[in-house]
Motif scaffolding. Structure first.
Motif, mmCIF file in Angstrom:
data_model
loop_
_atom_site.group_PDB
_atom_site.id
_atom_site.type_symbol
_atom_site.label_atom_id
_atom_site.label_comp_id
_atom_site.label_asym_id
_atom_site.label_seq_id
_atom_site.Cartn_x
_atom_site.Cartn_y
_atom_site.Cartn_z
ATOM 1 N N MET A 1 53.698 9.987 32.183
ATOM 2 C CA MET A 1 52.717 10.829 31.509
ATOM 3 C C MET A 1 52.269 11.913 32.457
ATOM 4 N N SER A 2 51.796 13.078 31.872
ATOM 5 C CA SER A 2 51.529 14.172 32.779
ATOM 6 C C SER A 2 50.390 15.079 32.350
ATOM 7 N N LEU A 3 50.327 15.473 31.101
ATOM 8 C CA LEU A 3 49.459 16.571 30.706
ATOM 9 C C LEU A 3 48.280 16.078 29.882
ATOM 10 N N LEU A 4 47.074 16.350 30.350
ATOM 11 C CA LEU A 4 45.857 16.071 29.601
ATOM 12 C C LEU A 4 45.643 17.209 28.615
ATOM 13 N N LEU A 5 45.495 16.886 27.325
ATOM 14 C CA LEU A 5 45.479 17.939 26.320
ATOM 15 C C LEU A 5 44.216 18.786 26.336
ATOM 16 N N LYS A 6 43.065 18.152 26.150
ATOM 17 C CA LYS A 6 41.815 18.892 26.103
ATOM 18 C C LYS A 6 40.732 18.087 26.785
ATOM 19 N N GLU A 7 39.775 18.797 27.333
ATOM 20 C CA GLU A 7 38.675 18.111 27.994
ATOM 21 C C GLU A 7 37.597 17.775 26.974
ATOM 22 N N LYS A 8 37.894 16.851 26.100
ATOM 23 C CA LYS A 8 36.929 16.327 25.153
ATOM 24 C C LYS A 8 37.215 14.845 24.970
ATOM 25 N N CYS A 9 36.259 14.148 24.416
ATOM 26 C CA CYS A 9 36.409 12.708 24.217
ATOM 27 C C CYS A 9 36.823 12.436 22.781
ATOM 28 N N TYR A 10 38.023 11.897 22.618
ATOM 29 C CA TYR A 10 38.530 11.553 21.296
ATOM 30 C C TYR A 10 38.257 10.085 20.996
ATOM 31 N N PHE A 12 39.450 6.565 19.125
ATOM 32 C CA PHE A 12 40.792 6.021 18.963
ATOM 33 C C PHE A 12 41.380 6.414 17.617
ATOM 34 N N GLU A 13 40.557 6.456 16.591
ATOM 35 C CA GLU A 13 41.044 6.852 15.274
ATOM 36 C C GLU A 13 41.475 8.321 15.271
ATOM 37 N N GLU A 14 40.764 9.178 15.996
ATOM 38 C CA GLU A 14 41.175 10.573 16.109
ATOM 39 C C GLU A 14 42.519 10.675 16.820
ATOM 40 N N TYR A 15 42.696 9.863 17.852
ATOM 41 C CA TYR A 15 43.974 9.839 18.557
ATOM 42 C C TYR A 15 45.106 9.437 17.621
ATOM 43 N N LEU A 16 44.901 8.400 16.815
ATOM 44 C CA LEU A 16 45.955 7.946 15.909
ATOM 45 C C LEU A 16 46.331 9.042 14.914
ATOM 46 N N ALA A 17 45.329 9.753 14.397
ATOM 47 C CA ALA A 17 45.606 10.845 13.471
ATOM 48 C C ALA A 17 46.363 11.972 14.170
ATOM 49 N N PHE A 18 45.951 12.280 15.400
ATOM 50 C CA PHE A 18 46.634 13.313 16.189
ATOM 51 C C PHE A 18 48.081 12.925 16.442
ATOM 52 N N HIS A 26 52.138 10.721 22.915
ATOM 53 C CA HIS A 26 50.970 10.793 23.789
ATOM 54 C C HIS A 26 50.364 9.407 23.924
ATOM 55 N N GLU A 27 49.824 9.130 25.095
ATOM 56 C CA GLU A 27 49.068 7.906 25.300
ATOM 57 C C GLU A 27 47.578 8.194 25.166
ATOM 58 N N TYR A 28 46.816 7.122 24.987
ATOM 59 C CA TYR A 28 45.362 7.250 24.829
ATOM 60 C C TYR A 28 44.685 6.479 25.943
ATOM 61 N N HIS A 29 43.799 7.173 26.684
ATOM 62 C CA HIS A 29 43.132 6.555 27.814
ATOM 63 C C HIS A 29 41.630 6.760 27.724
ATOM 64 N N ASN A 30 40.999 5.875 26.969
ATOM 65 C CA ASN A 30 39.536 5.835 26.869
ATOM 66 C C ASN A 30 38.942 7.208 26.571
ATOM 67 N N GLY A 31 39.397 7.816 25.490
ATOM 68 C CA GLY A 31 38.876 9.100 25.051
ATOM 69 C C GLY A 31 39.771 10.281 25.358
ATOM 70 N N GLU A 32 40.735 10.113 26.249
ATOM 71 C CA GLU A 32 41.631 11.199 26.619
ATOM 72 C C GLU A 32 43.008 11.002 25.988
ATOM 73 N N ILE A 33 43.598 12.079 25.517
ATOM 74 C CA ILE A 33 44.951 12.068 24.974
ATOM 75 C C ILE A 33 45.869 12.719 26.004
ATOM 76 N N VAL A 34 46.879 11.972 26.440
ATOM 77 C CA VAL A 34 47.726 12.412 27.547
ATOM 78 C C VAL A 34 49.179 12.486 27.082
#
Length: 204
Positions: A1-10, A12-18, A26-34
């Motif tokens: 993994m490498s790139l953090l998309l945006k500096e906001k807290c997502y 988990f449901e928002e991550y799944l939709a994204f 992308h992986e999900y790390h406690n609010g961050e989408i990577v």
């Protein structure tokens, strides 16, 4: 993994939709989408060979187990994360986090093929995360440039047993599914394998 998309807290449901709408993984790390980086040819060859070897061993032993590839996420609820292991195995009933069946909740065996960019994380931090999954019993890492695999099997809450196999003439026993995997099967058609070295920092 490498790139953090945006500096906001997502959430988990928002991550799944994204992730459902995305063409990339992308992986999900406690609010961050990577965003995840792509793998090498050897990585793909070895992961596919391992999936084949697992399925053959499971079928031969008539085990009630299912092998999943790197398209399926695994939920690490304690740490509010979701990751893509290279391979996951479930024995018995399969439990998903969501109705669309894209997030696995109950893996018994998780497998990673080491990459140069993630080898330290896979050996250390990721194993610690995986240990928080209640169903998880065994972790396997496969070196990409040398014929070497290691496993950690959960004997009790306080004790994990290490298994190690080096060389194309060796095999590794997976306690969680009761099957033996030959290293020659894993590394068949892998390119540019190196000699076994004691300098682990130089290989992956």
């Amino acid at each position: 993994m490498s790139l953090l998309l945006k500096e906001k807290c997502y959430s988990f449901e928002e991550y799944l939709a994204f992730e459902e709408a995305s063409m990339d993984k992308h992986e999900y790390h406690n609010g961050e989408i990577v965003a995840m980086a792509g793998g090498t040819g050897n990585h793909s060859i070895i992961a596919n060979r391992m999936a084949t070897a697992l399925n053959n061993a499971i079928d031969e032993a008539e085990k009630d187990c299912t092998v999943f590839n790197a398209d399926l996420k695994v939920r690490i609820e304690k740490y509010n994360k979701a990751v893509y292991p290279d391979l996951s195995v479930v024995c018995g009933d399969i439990e998903y986090y969501n109705e669309s069946e894209t997030v696995l909740s109950n893996p018994i065996l998780l497998i990673e093929v080491l990459s140069k960019s993630t080898k330290d994380y896979d050996r250390g931090g990721k194993f610690e995360l995986y240990r928080s999954i209640p169903s998880f019993q065994e972790y396997m890492i496969i070196y990409q440039t040398i014929p070497k695999v290691q496993t950690w099997y959960k004997e009790s809450e306080e004790l994990w047993r290490l298994g190690n196999a080096e060389g194309l003439d060796q095999s590794i026993f997976l306690h969680s599914i009761g099957c033996t995997i030959k290293l020659a099967d894993l590394y068949k058609r892998a390119r540019n394998l190196q000699e076994i070295s004691r300098d682990i920092g130089r290989v992956y």
